[in-house]
Scaffold this active site. Structure first.
Site, PDB file in Angstrom:
ATOM      1  N   SER A 433       0.834  -1.210   0.000  1.00  0.00           N
ATOM      2  CA  SER A 433       0.000   0.000   0.000  1.00  0.00           C
ATOM      3  C   SER A 433       0.866   1.256   0.000  1.00  0.00           C
ATOM      4  O   SER A 433       1.990   1.264   0.503  1.00  0.00           O
ATOM      5  CB  SER A 433      -0.918   0.008   1.221  1.00  0.00           C
ATOM      6  OG  SER A 433      -0.160  -0.009   2.416  1.00  0.00           O
ATOM      7  N   HIS A 694       5.549   2.358  10.930  1.00  0.00           N
ATOM      8  CA  HIS A 694       4.589   2.833  11.914  1.00  0.00           C
ATOM      9  C   HIS A 694       5.078   4.091  12.623  1.00  0.00           C
ATOM     10  O   HIS A 694       4.383   4.625  13.488  1.00  0.00           O
ATOM     11  CB  HIS A 694       4.291   1.735  12.928  1.00  0.00           C
ATOM     12  CG  HIS A 694       3.600   0.554  12.325  1.00  0.00           C
ATOM     13  ND1 HIS A 694       4.287  -0.499  11.770  1.00  0.00           N
ATOM     14  CD2 HIS A 694       2.292   0.272  12.168  1.00  0.00           C
ATOM     15  CE1 HIS A 694       3.427  -1.391  11.311  1.00  0.00           C
ATOM     16  NE2 HIS A 694       2.209  -0.941  11.534  1.00  0.00           N
TER      17      HIS A 694
END
EC number: 2.1.1.14
Length: 758
Positions: A433, A694
């Site tokens: 993604s 993250h």
């Protein structure tokens, strides 16, 4: 009267209020006072729901701004030294830096909470950790609840579980050496609660459901014998598996109660009833806190009637575990099929279920209307024609062992793939993604509302795909992806196109931090009626001469990250999913896609907690993956991706999946996870993640190159790939391009100075 309680409640809010407040704070659009205000409002709302449901003991302290283990570290004053924060003066912004990293330090390591899809932050301990200081946020929340006149039961991670799940990077250091200091800190916490008039405290010790070594069991005894003098009634909570073999040990501790998970392990009830002394409470976790199906209330009541007769008020009724693993409420679900909705219970409805069970044990006549309603829902589900599909059943019966094998072994396949793909050594790629920009999200929302026509939506998504391809070409990545602009979630997107799945509007569950997922519900037999990704992949490949990966979610992850039907074995549902993915892989290959990635980030997550139960799971899980991937030619390269798990103990099963390339998360652990692959001599190609997606932190070229050099010490150069830890959906484009640019430069620098195998 039979008492009720819960082990914890979802903290994100029915409309993900905490998520949006956190992200506004991170962007600098909201201050700390605003975020803390949203949090206080959510806590008060959740306490009120428990009070309205008649819950005897309201759970307090189950709230966390990011993660309960990080919150426990902050309370204990056990923060990673490398950040340099004062544990007693930790600001909320610093707390988030621990979770997300900063310019100077990578974030704390993150991994799965037992066998759930929730991620916790791994405590970092050192030989000189003292557990002094710590923030007062936990006590502030207790005071809030007491001020509302609530009968509170504070919830804390227990000392043995905290220590067991922590890590120390000091060579040869035994974490158990810290137990005395840790228990002293817990004792001070319990003393502070007693001073506030608190009578009961819940200490979560789910590690008791693992196969613990003797020294850890002795640590449990030592810890609770010391805490028994604190004058607060301790409820020791176990969940996710049986803990029956420890019943005699726990019964001898100076505690006042124990919670057991009877949804996962109902057979343990007899052992605990026999072991518990007459002074001890038994909390029966009879309502499933991990799934969304309505409980068989009448059957639960029948099973508990003898226990209720024997224990009287010492029997408490509860969910099996914290309700943080299910959505908040069904009340916001306006589009679910009415019959299906009657089969479900989210967190708020589970409060009602435990109340009904307690009422039925005390006053059967008063509970009869609620029991009859539950009976009707269960009968509807058993007889519904939407559950069983004859076409699917026939296809499953025709599955053979040959369908789970590639034509040639990896060594031969890899040579064919190198010839076909012509990739350089250390090929660079991403996991799938790219940033889901506001424009993408707005277009998707408008399309779902009917404000954007299908053709217009397709054109917008194709524009986003072309943008992703061009940016990857500019970065000089070797293997491209289409970016997944059209996908809302890696499981939900596929589930929406499969028979046997249902979807909620607001069934959000926290995965980590502000990351929430909306797990679909598998209610019936699963089947793929038509191709799901083929046209998108064909379009992306038409834009470039570089190979573009087809991107799919694997059968085990589709299973693990859904709420799964409980009327057939999970292995049977996984096989149905594998056949659906297999059809898609075949169609992608026919469309000219030569690399197909079948993501299985939840493969390790599905592993049973007891090692004795591993072989059966690993056999059917690896077989499901092979069935999904094995129908293609040997020239077609199969990738898989796994993230944020401890893989070293299941490496034979990962090898048995026989993926040509596996990509894994390794950056937060500084390639520590890769050591096991090297020691095991993992035979296929591997891409260890070289930076943490993250975190907003952009790694330097030098930092990435050092990680790659470390990887080269473990894995032969010709079998290494270069990629981030995970997908880039949650990042923005500037930091994504900066990080990927550094990644490509690091790979090229290393290529230029290493010997390339012939």
């Amino acid at each position: 009267m039979t008492s009720t309680h819960i082990l914890g409640f979802p903290r994100i809010g029915a409309q993900r209020e905490l998520k949006f407040a956190q992200e506004a704070f991170w962007r600098g659009e909201a201050d700390e006072a605003y975020l803390r205000g949203v949090a206080a409002t959510l806590r008060a709302c959740h306490w009120q729901l428990q009070r309205q449901a008649g819950v005897a003991f309201v759970a307090v302290g189950d709230f966390a701004y990011y993660d309960q283990m990080l919150g426990m570290s902050a309370l204990l004053g056990a923060l990673p030294r490398r950040f340099g924060f004062d544990p007693s003066k930790l600001a909320l912004g610093e707390y988030y830096e621990l979770a997300r990293g900063n310019a100077a330090q990578p974030a704390m390591e993150m991994t799965k909470w037992f066998d759930t899809n929730y991620h916790y932050l791994v405590p970092e301990l050192a030989p000189d950790t003292t557990f002094d200081g710590g923030v007062d946020w936990f006590f502030d929340e207790v005071d809030e609840a007491l001020a509302l006149g609530l009968n509170v039961k504070p919830v804390l991670i227990g000392p043995v579980t905290y220590l067991r799940l922590a890590k120390s990077y000091a060579a040869g250091f035994d974490r158990l050496a810290l137990l005395p200091k840790l228990v002293e800190r817990y004792a001070r916490i319990l003393d502070a609660l007693k001073a506030r008039g608190v009578q009961w405290v819940q200490l979560d010790e789910p590690v008791l459901c693992l196969e613990l070594e003797r020294e850890w069991l002795d640590a449990l005894t030592a810890a609770y014998e010391a805490l028994g003098a604190c004058g607060v009634n301790v409820l020791l909570a176990t969940y996710f598996e049986t803990s029956a073999e420890h019943a005699a040990r726990v019964a001898a501790l100076p505690i006042r109660g124990v919670h057991i998970d009877l949804a996962r392990a109902p057979a343990q009830l007899a052992a605990w009833c026999e072991a518990l002394p007459e002074t001890m409470v038994l909390s029966a976790g009879v309502v499933d806190g991990r799934n969304v199906w309505r409980a068989d209330l009448r059957a639960i009541v029948r099973s508990l009637q003898p226990v209720s007769a024997a224990l009287g008020e010492r029997l408490w009724i509860a969910p099996s575990c914290s309700l943080q693993h299910v959505p908040v409420s069904l009340s916001g679900e306006r589009k679910l099929d009415g019959e299906l909705k009657s089969w479900l219970a989210f967190a708020t409805e589970k409060l009602e279920e435990i109340g009904t069970i307690a009422l039925a044990l005390d006053d059967p006549r008063a509970a009869e209307p609620a029991l009859a309603e539950a009976d009707a829902a269960l009968a509807s589900r058993r007889t519904s024609g939407a559950v069983v599909n004859a076409l699917v059943q026939k296809r499953v019966a025709a599955v053979t062992d040959a369908m789970a094998s590639r034509k040639r072994p990896f060594e031969q396949r890899s040579r064919l793939q190198r010839e076909a793909l012509k990739l350089p050594v250390l090929p660079t790629t991403t996991i799938g993604s790219f940033p889901q920009t506001p424009a993408i999200r707005h277009a998707r929302a408008a399309y779902k509302r009917g404000e954007l026509k299908a053709l217009d939506y397709l054109e917008r998504m194709r524009a986003e795909i072309e943008l992703a391809i061009r940016r990857q070409e500019a970065l000089d990545l070797d293997v491209l992806v289409h970016g997944e602009a059209e996908r809302n979630d890696m499981v939900e997107y596929f589930g929406e196109q499969l028979w046997g799945y249902a979807f909620t509007e607001n069934g959000w569950v926290q995965s980590y931090g502000s990351r929430c997922v909306k797990p679909p519900i598998i209610y019936g037999d699963v089947y793929r009626p038509e191709p799901m990704t083929v046209e998108t992949a064909k379009y992306a490949q038409s834009l470039t001469r570089r190979p573009v990966k087809g991107m799919l979610t694997g059968p085990v992850t589709m299973l693990q990250w859904s709420f799964v039907r409980d009327d057939q074995p999970r292995a049977a549902t996984a096989l149905q999913l594998a056949l659906a993915v297999r059809d898609e892989v075949v169609d992608l290959e026919k469309a000219g896609i030569r690399i197909v990635q079948i993501d299985e980030p939840a493969f390790r997550e599905g592993l049973p907690l007891r090692e004795s139960d591993w072989p059966a799971y690993l056999e059917w899980a690896a077989r499901a993956f092979r069935i999904s991937s094995a129908a293609v030619s040997d020239e077609t390269q199969i990738h898989t991706h796994m993230c944020y798990s401890e893989f070293n103990d299941i490496l034979p099963a990962i090898a048995a999946m026989d993926a040509d390339v596996i990509t894994i998360e390794t950056s937060r652990s500084a390639m520590e996870l890769l050591d096991g692959f090297g020691a095991f001599a993992y035979p296929n190609e591997i891409g260890p993640g070289v930076y943490d997606i993250h975190s907003p932190r952009v790694p330097s070229v030098d930092a990435i190159e050092r990680l790659l050099e470390r990887a080269c010490e473990v894995i032969p150069l010709e079998r290494l790939w270069v990629n981030p830890d995970c997908g880039l959906k949650t990042r923005d484009w500037p930091e994504t391009e900066a990080a990927l640019s550094n990644m490509v430069r690091a790979a090229k620098r290393l290529r230029s100075r290493v010997a390339v195998p012939a």
